[in-house]
Enzyme design. Structure first.
Site, PDB file in Angstrom:
ATOM      1  N   SER A   1      -0.884   0.323 -10.514  1.00 53.98           N
ATOM      2  CA  SER A   1      -2.196   0.306  -9.667  1.00 53.98           C
ATOM      3  C   SER A   1      -1.953   1.011  -8.526  1.00 53.98           C
ATOM      4  O   SER A   1      -0.802   1.329  -7.960  1.00 53.98           O
ATOM      5  CB  SER A   1      -2.500  -1.061  -9.536  1.00 53.98           C
ATOM      6  N   LYS A   2      -3.253   1.061  -7.756  1.00 54.30           N
ATOM      7  CA  LYS A   2      -3.223   1.809  -6.090  1.00 54.30           C
ATOM      8  C   LYS A   2      -1.927   1.170  -5.387  1.00 54.30           C
ATOM      9  O   LYS A   2      -1.436   1.853  -4.488  1.00 54.30           O
ATOM     10  CB  LYS A   2      -4.439   1.320  -5.693  1.00 54.30           C
ATOM     11  N   ARG A   3      -1.898  -0.106  -5.323  1.00 52.12           N
ATOM     12  CA  ARG A   3      -0.795  -0.570  -4.706  1.00 52.12           C
ATOM     13  C   ARG A   3       0.611  -0.001  -4.695  1.00 52.12           C
ATOM     14  O   ARG A   3       1.318   0.024  -3.586  1.00 52.12           O
ATOM     15  CB  ARG A   3      -0.669  -2.246  -4.877  1.00 52.12           C
TER      16      ARG A   3
ATOM     17  N   GLY B   1       1.300   3.119  -5.126  1.00 54.11           N
ATOM     18  CA  GLY B   1       1.161   4.469  -4.768  1.00 54.11           C
ATOM     19  C   GLY B   1       0.074   5.406  -5.569  1.00 54.11           C
ATOM     20  O   GLY B   1      -1.189   4.602  -6.047  1.00 54.11           O
TER      21      GLY B   1
END
Ligand code: GLU
Length: 487
Positions: A254-256, A258
């Site tokens: 996920s976005k966390r 990268g």
């Protein structure tokens, strides 16, 4: 003859997981017979969230990566249309058939009633489900409610006694009890649009899809789809559910972690062949040890049954290593074209200069190319060729300038540069010999102060190339600045 499909919903930029699904479909199709076909189907039944912008982006990203399709909305094909929003009449035909055969029915339950059902059944058993209330309505009641214009969904009857069994190419044998599926399944929403599980079955069947290759997040949908195939009297395709990609902490990527969209990697200057190579290695491996593989080699070696069940972890270091390799292998001219937008954006060059200074840019890029991990790194590596004044980057560099004899050396270099008409190959090839003669310094004592004075750094590209790239004016400006401030 095998037919596979990639069926994205154009509701956002393409996630890495989805593009890997597209890639596996493509590799499967290409690694088989010549008659195999890859279908691109746009699943845009969520009218609110779908947009033509995202649809366009899907085409762009796939093409960029080198994934081609044989049939699709933009290409046509014998099973057109390939955009679900254009297939509503087709879906209606099968609703009518299922209702006529007593396999589906209209449901007029309100959201409140459904909520209550869920709560009640959740207390009685572990899986909340629809009670099946509207199954009991008479034909007259249905007719009347429809005439009154009451919002209605259509549900497929699910026999709770069944066990759905299928053999997944990747996951193996899977068994699911149908009473865990939530009761009679909605196949048409109250706004008249098909649900995903319905349209996907109708389309996969009518489009002659033989293999459904997708992410394992769809595994819970597959039994529902199989029950629908059965209700329609159709054979289900072969399923292959690829394991989800995880981040380094082993949670879903996920976005966390990268960048999660393929477009973000493109924008940072990852090369398509590097992404292609890296993504193919997520859950699949070739027989041999070799990991740097061309598209052709991957196609030749790909086998769906060699895709592993274990979840792959997205490893940015490995991607960087692969990307750096492909950058190194590229002709500098290619990297120049890719680098220009970054140099312009950084303000190093105007768009006009970026076109005019082709020769200079080619030399500059070839000088730093082997240190690029991704093309966007060019801004930090090229900075030293653009700034007028530079300072020693650290104490180590500063100390070099403080050594004995450095003042004389830099002064001698400055005079030589002043005298020459142009800093060209001829000048660069002779200057160090001349300086050595004049100052008596040689080796590190000669090169290091010059390097620090003109680049600010103790390490970096070859000095003769650096001189050529800087040119007379910049060289003089830098030498003067260093002589006045640091020596
Ligand atoms: N539109 C679905 C998705 O993007 C397709 C899933 C499937 O391949 O069946 O997840």
């Amino acid at each position: 003859m095998a037919r596979a499909r990639f069926a994205p919903s154009p509701t956002g930029p393409i996630h890495i997981g989805n593009i890997r699904t597209a890639l596996f479909n493509y590799l499967f199709v290409k690694s088989g017979g010549k008659d195999n076909a890859m279908v691109l189907r746009i699943e845009d039944t969520d009218l609110q969230r779908s947009s033509t912008e995202y649809e366009k982006l899907i085409y762009e990203e796939l093409k960029w990566l080198g994934i081609e399709w044989d049939e699709g909305p933009d290409k046509g094909g014998q099973y057109s249309p390939y955009r679900q929003s254009e297939r509503l009449d087709i879906y209606n035909e099968y609703y009518n058939r299922l209702i006529a055969e007593g396999k589906a029915y209209y449901c007029f339950c309100t959201p409140e009633e459904l909520e209550l059902d869920k709560k009640k059944t959740a207390c009685e058993s572990s899986s909340p489900r629809y009670s099946g209330r509207c199954r009991e309505l008479t034909n007259e009641q249905v007719k009347q409610y429809l005439e009154e214009g009451r919002p209605a969904t259509i549900r497929l009857i699910i026999d709770p006694e069944k066990t759905v069994v299928f053999n997944d190419v990747i996951k193996g044998r899977i068994e699911i009890d149908s009473d865990t599926l939530g009761g009679d399944m909605v196949i048409r929403k109250s706004d008249g649009m098909p649900t995903y599980n319905y349209s996907v079955v109708i389309d996969d069947h009518l489009m002659g899809i033989t293999h459904v290759i997708r992410g394992e997040d769809h595994l819970t949908n597959t039994p529902k789809q199989i029950l629908l195939y059965e209700a329609l009297g159709w054979d289900a395709p072969i399923f292959a559910h690829a394991p989800l990609i995880l981040g380094p902490d082993r949670t879903k990527l996920s976005k966390r972690h990268g960048n999660t969209y393929i477009g973000q990697y493109r924008e940072e200057g990852y090369l398509p062949e590097a992404m292609f190579n890296y993504l193919a290695l997520l859950s699949w491996s070739p027989e041999g040890e070799k990991e740097l593989l061309s598209k052709e080699e991957i196609i030749e070696q790909f086998r769906l049954d060699r895709v592993t069940r274990a979840n792959p972890v997205f490893d940015i270091n490995k991607l960087n290593w692969i990307n750096a390799h492909y950058i190194k292998e590229s002709p500098p001219e290619r990297i120049v074209e890719l680098a220009k937008p970054y140099l312009v954006k950084e303000g190093f060059l105007t768009p006009h200069q970026a076109e005019e200074r082709q020769e200079w840019l080619t030399l500059m890029v070839s000088t730093v190319q082997e240190r690029l991990t991704k093309v966007s790194d060019i801004t930090s590596l090229a900075r030293m060729f653009f700034d007028d004044q530079i300072a020693p980057e650290n104490d180590e560099a500063l100390m070099v300038l403080k050594e004995e004899g450095v003042g004389g050396l830099l002064q001698a270099l400055k005079s030589a540069v002043e005298k020459v008409g142009e800093v060209d190959h001829h000048f660069c090839s002779g200057i160090f010999k001349a300086l050595q003669k004049e100052t008596g310094l040689k080796g590190k004592k000669l090169f290091m102060p010059v390097r620090v004075a003109v680049t600010g750094q103790c390490h970096g590209p070859e000095l003769d190339k650096t001189f050529l790239l800087l040119g007379k004016e910049k060289l003089l400006a830098r030498l003067e600045h260093v002589l006045n401030n640091y020596v």
